[in-house]
Scaffold this motif. Structure first.
Motif, mmCIF file in Angstrom:
data_model
loop_
_atom_site.group_PDB
_atom_site.id
_atom_site.type_symbol
_atom_site.label_atom_id
_atom_site.label_comp_id
_atom_site.label_asym_id
_atom_site.label_seq_id
_atom_site.Cartn_x
_atom_site.Cartn_y
_atom_site.Cartn_z
ATOM 1 N N ARG A 5 0.796 -1.212 0.000
ATOM 2 C CA ARG A 5 0.000 0.000 0.000
ATOM 3 C C ARG A 5 0.837 1.274 0.000
ATOM 4 N N HIS A 26 -7.251 -9.749 -7.719
ATOM 5 C CA HIS A 26 -7.645 -9.684 -6.298
ATOM 6 C C HIS A 26 -6.406 -9.649 -5.398
ATOM 7 N N GLN A 27 -5.431 -10.500 -5.718
ATOM 8 C CA GLN A 27 -4.197 -10.526 -4.913
ATOM 9 C C GLN A 27 -3.519 -9.161 -4.915
ATOM 10 N N ALA A 29 -4.875 -6.146 -5.731
ATOM 11 C CA ALA A 29 -5.725 -5.128 -5.108
ATOM 12 C C ALA A 29 -5.671 -5.248 -3.585
ATOM 13 N N ALA A 30 -5.624 -6.494 -3.083
ATOM 14 C CA ALA A 30 -5.548 -6.703 -1.628
ATOM 15 C C ALA A 30 -4.248 -6.128 -1.069
ATOM 16 N N ARG A 31 -3.218 -6.024 -1.912
ATOM 17 C CA ARG A 31 -1.947 -5.410 -1.483
ATOM 18 C C ARG A 31 -1.964 -3.904 -1.715
ATOM 19 N N LEU A 52 -13.865 -5.673 -7.616
ATOM 20 C CA LEU A 52 -12.494 -5.459 -7.113
ATOM 21 C C LEU A 52 -12.399 -4.142 -6.351
ATOM 22 N N GLN A 55 -14.439 -4.389 -3.012
ATOM 23 C CA GLN A 55 -13.855 -5.292 -2.003
ATOM 24 C C GLN A 55 -12.536 -4.767 -1.429
ATOM 25 N N HIS A 56 -11.721 -4.104 -2.268
ATOM 26 C CA HIS A 56 -10.373 -3.741 -1.802
ATOM 27 C C HIS A 56 -10.148 -2.240 -1.655
ATOM 28 N N GLN A 57 -11.176 -1.449 -2.008
ATOM 29 C CA GLN A 57 -11.050 0.016 -1.854
ATOM 30 C C GLN A 57 -9.856 0.571 -2.630
#
Ligand SMILES: NC(=O)c1ccc[n+]([C@@H]2O[C@H](COP(=O)([O-])OP(=O)(O)OC[C@H]3O[C@@H](n4cnc5c(N)ncnc54)[C@H](OP(=O)(O)O)[C@@H]3O)[C@@H](O)[C@H]2O)c1
Length: 267
Positions: A5, A26-27, A29-31, A52, A55-57
Motif C-alpha cells: 500500500r 484480487h491478490q 488489489a488486496a496489497r 475489485l 472489495q479492496h477500496q
C-alpha cells in the motif's frame, strides 16, 4: 522492487475478468495496488472491476480491448497513456485454449491465439519495460503453462506459444535484472477455470480428484513469486510432478499418446 500500500504502484492485468487473471487482480488489489484490468467481454469486465474496487477500496480502470487483434498492444498502450497511468506491475495473463490437429484449425483462431499469446504480450512488455527500466524498478509477470515442458500433439499451437512465453520471459529477466526490474514466469498446471469450456475436459471432476488446482491458489503463488523476485514458479505439488513427468516423457511415449488421444481424429 517494492510492493504494498505504501507504494500504490499501478498494476495492469490482462485477462482479468475471470479465472487466474481475476484471482491475480484480487491478490494485487488486496496489497493496495490500483488496477488497470483488461479483457474483451465488456460486461464481465465491468462487473469484475466493480467487485475489485468495492472489495479492496482501490481504483480500478476497466479497459475492454480484444488482445487477439493485430493493433491490440498499440490500442491498449494508447488507452493507458490517455489515463495518465504508468503501470509498474504488468501481468500478461490473457489466453485461450483449444484441442485439435493444426491441419484442422480455423486460420482465424490460429492467428488469434498467436497474437494473444505471443505478439501482444511481447509488444506490451517491450513498451512497459522501457518505463520500468527508466525508473529502475517494476515487475513483469508472464502466465505460461506446464505444457511448455514438452511438445504435445493436439495442443501444438497452445504449447508452443506457452513455451515462447516461458523462454521470452526468462530471457527478458536476464536483460532487465541489471536495471532493477524483475521478470517472473508462472507455469500453472491444470487449473479449474473457464478455459476448458469448449473442450472435452470435465473441470468439476478433475477438481474433485485433486488433478486441478483452484485459480486463487495459483494466483497467490504467482504473486508471491513475483514480489519475491523469483524467476519461475510452478504452483503446487501436482503441477510440479506433471511438469517433471512431461519433461522426462520420451518421444516414443508422446507418439503413442497421439494414437490413443480421444480428442484427435483417427487416421
Ligand atoms: N486453466 C488452466 O488449466 C491453465 C493452465 C496453465 C496456464 N493457463 C493460462 O492461464 C491464463 C488464464 O487462463 P484461465 O485458466 O484463467 O482461463 P479463463 O478464465 O478463460 O481466462 C482467460 C482470460 O483471458 C481473456 N481473454 C481471452 N481472449 C482474449 C482476448 N482476445 N482479448 C482480451 N482478453 C482475452 C479472457 O477474457 P474474456 O473472457 O473477456 O475474453 C479471460 O479473462 C491463460 O493464459 C492460460 O493459458 C491456464
Amino acid at each position: 522492487m517494492s510492493e504494498g500500500r505504501a507504494t500504490a504502484d499501478w498494476a495492469l492485468v490482462t485477462g482479468a475478468c475471470s479465472g487466474i487473471g481475476l484471482a491475480i487482480a484480487h491478490q494485487l488489489a488486496a496489497r493496495g495496488h490500483p488496477l488497470v484490468v483488461v479483457s474483451h467481454r465488456a460486461q464481465a469486465l465491468e462487473e469484475a472491476a466493480r467487485a475489485l474496487a468495492a472489495q479492496h477500496q482501490v481504483q480500478v480502470e476497466p479497459l475492454c480491448v480484444d488482445l487477439a487483434r493485430e493493433s491490440a498492444a498499440a490500442e491498449l498502450i494508447a488507452h493507458v497513456e490517455r489515463l495518465g497511468i504508468e503501470p509498474m506491475v504488468v501481468v500478461n495473463n490473457a489466453g485461450v485454449f483449444f484441442f485439435g490437429e493444426v491441419a484442422d484449425a480455423d486460420p482465424a483462431k490460429v492467428a488469434g491465439l498467436l497474437q494473444l499469446h505471443v505478439v501482444t504480450p511481447s509488444l506490451l512488455s517491450r513498451h512497459f519495460a522501457r518505463a520500468m527500466r527508466a525508473r529502475r524498478r517494476g515487475h513483469l509477470l508472464f502466465v505460461s503453462s506446464i505444457s511448455a515442458w514438452n511438445d504435445f500433439p493436439g495442443i501444438a499451437l497452445y504449447g508452443a506459444s506457452k513455451r515462447y512465453l516461458k523462454s521470452f520471459g526468462l530471457a527478458l529477466r536476464a536483460e532487465l535484472a541489471v536495471w532493477g526490474v524483475n521478470v517472473t514466469v508462472v507455469a500453472p498446471g491444470a487449473t479449474a477455470t473457464g478455459l476448458y469450456e469448449s473442450t472435452v475436459v470435465d473441470v468439476q471432476k478433475a477438481r474433485r480428484f485433486g488433478v486441478m488446482a483452484g485459480p486463487e491458489f495459483v494466483a497467490r503463488a504467482a504473486v508471491q513469486a513475483m514480489f519475491a523476485g523469483r524467476a519461475l514458479s510452478v504452483p503446487g505439488v501436482t503441477a510440479k510432478l506433471f511438469a517433471w513427468a512431461m519433461w522426462l516423457a520420451p518421444r516414443w511415449a508422446i507418439v503413442r499418446l497421439r494414437r490413443w488421444a480421444p480428442w484427435l481424429p483417427r487416421p
